[in-house]
Design a protein around this motif. Structure first.
Motif, PDB file in Angstrom:
ATOM      1  N   THR A  49      -2.587  42.393  26.011  1.00  0.00           N
ATOM      2  CA  THR A  49      -3.848  42.618  26.707  1.00  0.00           C
ATOM      3  C   THR A  49      -4.688  41.356  26.823  1.00  0.00           C
ATOM      4  OG1 THR A  49      -4.856  43.316  24.612  1.00  0.00           O
ATOM      5  CG2 THR A  49      -3.918  45.031  26.017  1.00  0.00           C
ATOM      6  N   ALA A  50      -4.264  40.282  26.188  1.00  0.00           N
ATOM      7  CA  ALA A  50      -4.949  38.988  26.307  1.00  0.00           C
ATOM      8  C   ALA A  50      -3.933  37.954  26.756  1.00  0.00           C
ATOM      9  CB  ALA A  50      -5.579  38.577  24.974  1.00  0.00           C
ATOM     10  N   ALA A  51      -4.414  36.985  27.533  1.00  0.00           N
ATOM     11  CA  ALA A  51      -3.515  35.955  28.046  1.00  0.00           C
ATOM     12  C   ALA A  51      -2.982  35.100  26.903  1.00  0.00           C
ATOM     13  CB  ALA A  51      -4.249  35.075  29.056  1.00  0.00           C
ATOM     14  N   ALA A  52      -1.669  34.902  26.911  1.00  0.00           N
ATOM     15  CA  ALA A  52      -1.016  34.045  25.922  1.00  0.00           C
ATOM     16  C   ALA A  52      -0.618  32.748  26.613  1.00  0.00           C
ATOM     17  CB  ALA A  52       0.200  34.744  25.330  1.00  0.00           C
ATOM     18  N   ALA A  53      -1.567  31.818  26.662  1.00  0.00           N
ATOM     19  CA  ALA A  53      -1.331  30.559  27.374  1.00  0.00           C
ATOM     20  C   ALA A  53      -0.192  29.793  26.716  1.00  0.00           C
ATOM     21  CB  ALA A  53      -2.598  29.716  27.380  1.00  0.00           C
ATOM     22  N   GLY A  54       0.735  29.339  27.534  1.00  0.00           N
ATOM     23  CA  GLY A  54       1.864  28.570  27.038  1.00  0.00           C
ATOM     24  C   GLY A  54       3.065  29.384  26.648  1.00  0.00           C
ATOM     25  N   SER A  55       2.950  30.707  26.616  1.00  0.00           N
ATOM     26  CA  SER A  55       4.098  31.540  26.253  1.00  0.00           C
ATOM     27  C   SER A  55       5.073  31.628  27.411  1.00  0.00           C
ATOM     28  CB  SER A  55       3.628  32.939  25.852  1.00  0.00           C
ATOM     29  OG  SER A  55       2.940  33.555  26.935  1.00  0.00           O
ATOM     30  N   LEU A  56       6.337  31.730  27.075  1.00  0.00           N
ATOM     31  CA  LEU A  56       7.402  31.782  28.070  1.00  0.00           C
ATOM     32  C   LEU A  56       8.346  32.934  27.758  1.00  0.00           C
ATOM     33  CD1 LEU A  56       8.265  27.970  28.292  1.00  0.00           C
ATOM     34  CD2 LEU A  56       6.930  29.307  29.933  1.00  0.00           C
ATOM     35  N   PRO A  57       8.983  33.494  28.781  1.00  0.00           N
ATOM     36  CA  PRO A  57       9.944  34.560  28.532  1.00  0.00           C
ATOM     37  C   PRO A  57      11.074  34.083  27.626  1.00  0.00           C
ATOM     38  CG  PRO A  57       9.396  34.443  30.860  1.00  0.00           C
ATOM     39  CD  PRO A  57       8.794  33.236  30.227  1.00  0.00           C
ATOM     40  N   GLY A  58      11.467  34.967  26.706  1.00  0.00           N
ATOM     41  CA  GLY A  58      12.543  34.646  25.779  1.00  0.00           C
ATOM     42  C   GLY A  58      12.084  34.162  24.431  1.00  0.00           C
ATOM     43  N   MET A  59      10.777  33.887  24.248  1.00  0.00           N
ATOM     44  CA  MET A  59      10.284  33.453  22.947  1.00  0.00           C
ATOM     45  C   MET A  59      10.353  34.607  21.949  1.00  0.00           C
ATOM     46  SD  MET A  59       6.967  31.036  23.693  1.00  0.00           S
ATOM     47  CE  MET A  59       7.153  29.376  24.326  1.00  0.00           C
ATOM     48  N   SER A  60      10.664  34.272  20.698  1.00  0.00           N
ATOM     49  CA  SER A  60      10.751  35.277  19.638  1.00  0.00           C
ATOM     50  C   SER A  60       9.352  35.697  19.203  1.00  0.00           C
ATOM     51  CB  SER A  60      11.528  34.739  18.445  1.00  0.00           C
ATOM     52  OG  SER A  60      12.840  34.374  18.817  1.00  0.00           O
ATOM     53  N   CYS A  61       9.236  36.967  18.850  1.00  0.00           N
ATOM     54  CA  CYS A  61       7.929  37.485  18.429  1.00  0.00           C
ATOM     55  C   CYS A  61       8.128  38.649  17.472  1.00  0.00           C
ATOM     56  CB  CYS A  61       7.112  37.948  19.646  1.00  0.00           C
ATOM     57  SG  CYS A  61       7.849  39.314  20.559  1.00  0.00           S
ATOM     58  N   GLN A  62       7.072  38.958  16.736  1.00  0.00           N
ATOM     59  CA  GLN A  62       7.032  40.112  15.847  1.00  0.00           C
ATOM     60  C   GLN A  62       5.794  40.933  16.187  1.00  0.00           C
ATOM     61  OE1 GLN A  62       7.436  36.916  14.324  1.00  0.00           O
ATOM     62  NE2 GLN A  62       9.651  37.212  14.493  1.00  0.00           N
ATOM     63  N   ALA A  63       5.984  42.237  16.242  1.00  0.00           N
ATOM     64  CA  ALA A  63       4.890  43.135  16.607  1.00  0.00           C
ATOM     65  C   ALA A  63       4.564  44.045  15.434  1.00  0.00           C
ATOM     66  CB  ALA A  63       5.259  43.971  17.831  1.00  0.00           C
ATOM     67  N   THR A  64       3.263  44.266  15.219  1.00  0.00           N
ATOM     68  CA  THR A  64       2.784  45.216  14.216  1.00  0.00           C
ATOM     69  C   THR A  64       1.993  46.286  14.951  1.00  0.00           C
ATOM     70  OG1 THR A  64       2.643  43.448  12.560  1.00  0.00           O
ATOM     71  CG2 THR A  64       1.457  45.494  12.108  1.00  0.00           C
ATOM     72  N   ILE A  65       2.525  47.506  14.942  1.00  0.00           N
ATOM     73  CA  ILE A  65       1.960  48.609  15.724  1.00  0.00           C
ATOM     74  C   ILE A  65       1.242  49.561  14.778  1.00  0.00           C
ATOM     75  CG2 ILE A  65       2.470  50.424  17.390  1.00  0.00           C
ATOM     76  CD1 ILE A  65       5.123  48.949  17.949  1.00  0.00           C
ATOM     77  N   SER A  66      -0.014  49.870  15.082  1.00  0.00           N
ATOM     78  CA  SER A  66      -0.798  50.831  14.300  1.00  0.00           C
ATOM     79  C   SER A  66      -0.622  52.206  14.925  1.00  0.00           C
ATOM     80  CB  SER A  66      -2.280  50.432  14.280  1.00  0.00           C
ATOM     81  OG  SER A  66      -2.438  49.131  13.744  1.00  0.00           O
ATOM     82  N   THR A  67      -0.109  53.148  14.136  1.00  0.00           N
ATOM     83  CA  THR A  67       0.234  54.452  14.692  1.00  0.00           C
ATOM     84  C   THR A  67      -0.745  55.558  14.322  1.00  0.00           C
ATOM     85  OG1 THR A  67       1.641  54.990  12.792  1.00  0.00           O
ATOM     86  CG2 THR A  67       2.661  53.825  14.633  1.00  0.00           C
TER      87      THR A  67
END
Length: 462
Positions: free
Chosen positions: A325-343
């Motif tokens: 929901t916020a712009a990630a300047a400099g990010s490119l497709p294929g970069m590794s990431c980890q997500a923490t989801i609040s359920t």
């Protein structure tokens, strides 16, 4: 001396002999008197008695069972606070919109003015393909359409003449100078020409359709950008031949909208059941380790991804898409990431550190309740079969509550959990102290009824 003749010399001499004269008794030497040590004084007797008493006390203490030393542990207090269940997963970044641009016609690539990283607008020229054959088809269809138009024009001229002839014959018939047969013949000729004119008009419509199709194919020789974005892949070079087909994909370039990024992660089958569209999340990108980007779940896939099926290493996951929901300047497709989801969030829940909850078998809990860790089975219980397959003992979640310096195992029911805390639904009250470490003590050494003492932060006992 010679025995008398009337006596048998072999006969036993049973007659008593005269006893010899008593010898003169020798005088017995006198024994020297025994020496006696000096008598102990009362102070010395008291010292000896004290030593004997000390030895007896030490012996008695050594024979008594030693009291078990308290186990150094780390304590925590159950508190009421809000807790949120969080699901973590790893994945890759991808553009929110990615378009693979291909050609609809086959031909040699004559022009490719864009490169990877170029920003393009919708409708901008991306490539040009050799199209002489399609241009020739356009000209052919234009000629056919022109011929059909000429035929229609000729038929219209002929129809106009036949209409005049029909009017003249009708006037002659009215004056008695022509027969009805001539009128009928003139009317038939007019209708025949009108049918030919209608056919010419249909041929014009057919030629228009063919011409439109030829022009449409010719337009495919220029490939334009369908969206605003950035060229992320350039798969072809000028001079290569592209294959236009509806069955085989042959991309020329790939365009992505990097202004809107998504994270595609894989969530385990035991955790995906808690996810819903719209759940808030945070995404950490490996390339930006000190930043967290807000995100939102936009899709929870229903199709499973099974890795290593049929083996002990089989893993089942489900793909989940999250929109940043916020712009990630400099990010490119294929970069590794980890997500923490609040359920889910619970307010005013009794929580303890997550490491304070451990497991014990039903047998251990029953033995602790009876006061014997290895209590024998109750009378009348069936004896296990000699060759019966050992059953896996059920495990219970427990916490060790400290009361009066003694740890007691207490079964609990847990609820939500986050990275560091876990909710206790039942079995524990706010303010009670529980053992939270060290891990070795909780997992192996600690038993119900064992004395404990709080460990200092530096590791020393207090």
């Amino acid at each position: 001396m010679t025995p008398p003749p009337d006596r048998d010399p072999l006969a036993l001499d049973l007659e008593p002999r005269p006893e010899p004269e008593a010898r003169e008794a020798a005088p017995t030497p006198a024994r020297p008197p025994a020496r006696r040590g000096p008598a102990l004084s009362w102070p010395r007797r008291l010292v000896v008695a004290g030593l004997l008493a000390a030895v007896a006390a030490v012996t008695a203490l050594s024979l008594r069972p030693r009291r078990e030393p308290p186990l150094p542990v780390q304590l925590a207090t159950a508190q009421k606070s809000a807790i949120t269940r969080k699901v973590t997963a790893a994945g890759k970044l991808q553009a929110a919109t990615t378009v693979k641009v291909s050609s609809n016609i086959s031909g040699d690539l004559l022009e490719l003015p864009v490169r990877e990283g170029d920003r393009v607008r919708k409708g901008q020229l991306l490539a040009r393909i050799e199209a002489r054959r399609y241009a020739a088809q356009v000209k052919q269809q234009e000629a056919l359409r022109a011929g059909a138009s000429a035929d229609l024009a000729a038929e219209r001229v002929l129809i106009a003449r036949l209409e005049q002839d029909l009017g003249r014959v009708k006037r002659l018939t009215a004056g008695g100078n022509a027969s009805q047969a001539e009128v009928d013949r003139a009317l038939a000729d007019l209708r025949a020409e009108q049918a030919k004119a209608d056919a010419a008009a249909e041929r014009i419509a057919q030629a228009d359709a063919a011409l439109a199709d030829a022009r449409h194919l010719l337009s495919f020789s220029t490939v334009a950008s369908p969206i605003d974005g950035i060229v992320v892949t350039r798969a072809k070079q000028v001079g290569e031949r592209v294959r236009g087909s509806d069955l085989n994909e042959d991309p020329i370039v790939t365009i992505a909208t990097l202004s809107a990024m998504e994270a595609k992660v894989e969530v385990g089958e035991h955790e995906v059941v808690y996810l819903h569209e719209g759940d808030p999340a945070e995404v950490e990108i490996d390339a930006f380790p000190d930043r967290k980007f807000p995100a939102q779940v936009i899709e929870v896939a229903k199709n499973a991804l099974v890795k290593n099926p049929g083996t002990e290493a089989e893993v089942t996951t489900f793909p989940v898409r999250l929109a940043l929901t916020a712009a990630a300047a400099g990010s490119l497709p294929g970069m590794s990431c980890q997500a923490t989801i609040s359920t889910e969030t619970h307010r005013d829940a009794v929580v303890v550190p997550i490491q304070a909850v451990t497991v014990r078998t039903e047998k251990e809990l029953a033995g602790a309740a009876q006061g014997a860790p290895g209590a024998a089975p109750p009378a009348g219980a069936p004896a296990p079969a000699a060759f019966a397959r050992p059953r896996r003992e059920p495990l219970r979640k427990v916490v060790f509550v400290v009361e009066g310096g003694v740890a007691k195992a207490r079964p609990v029911e847990t609820g939500l959990a986050d990275e560091s805390a876990i909710e206790i639904v039942s079995g524990l009250k706010e303010g009670e102290q529980v053992v939270e470490g060290p891990y070795k003590a909780l997992s192996r050494e600690l038993k119900s009824g064992k004395p404990v003492k709080q460990e200092q932060p530096d590791g020393g006992g207090r």
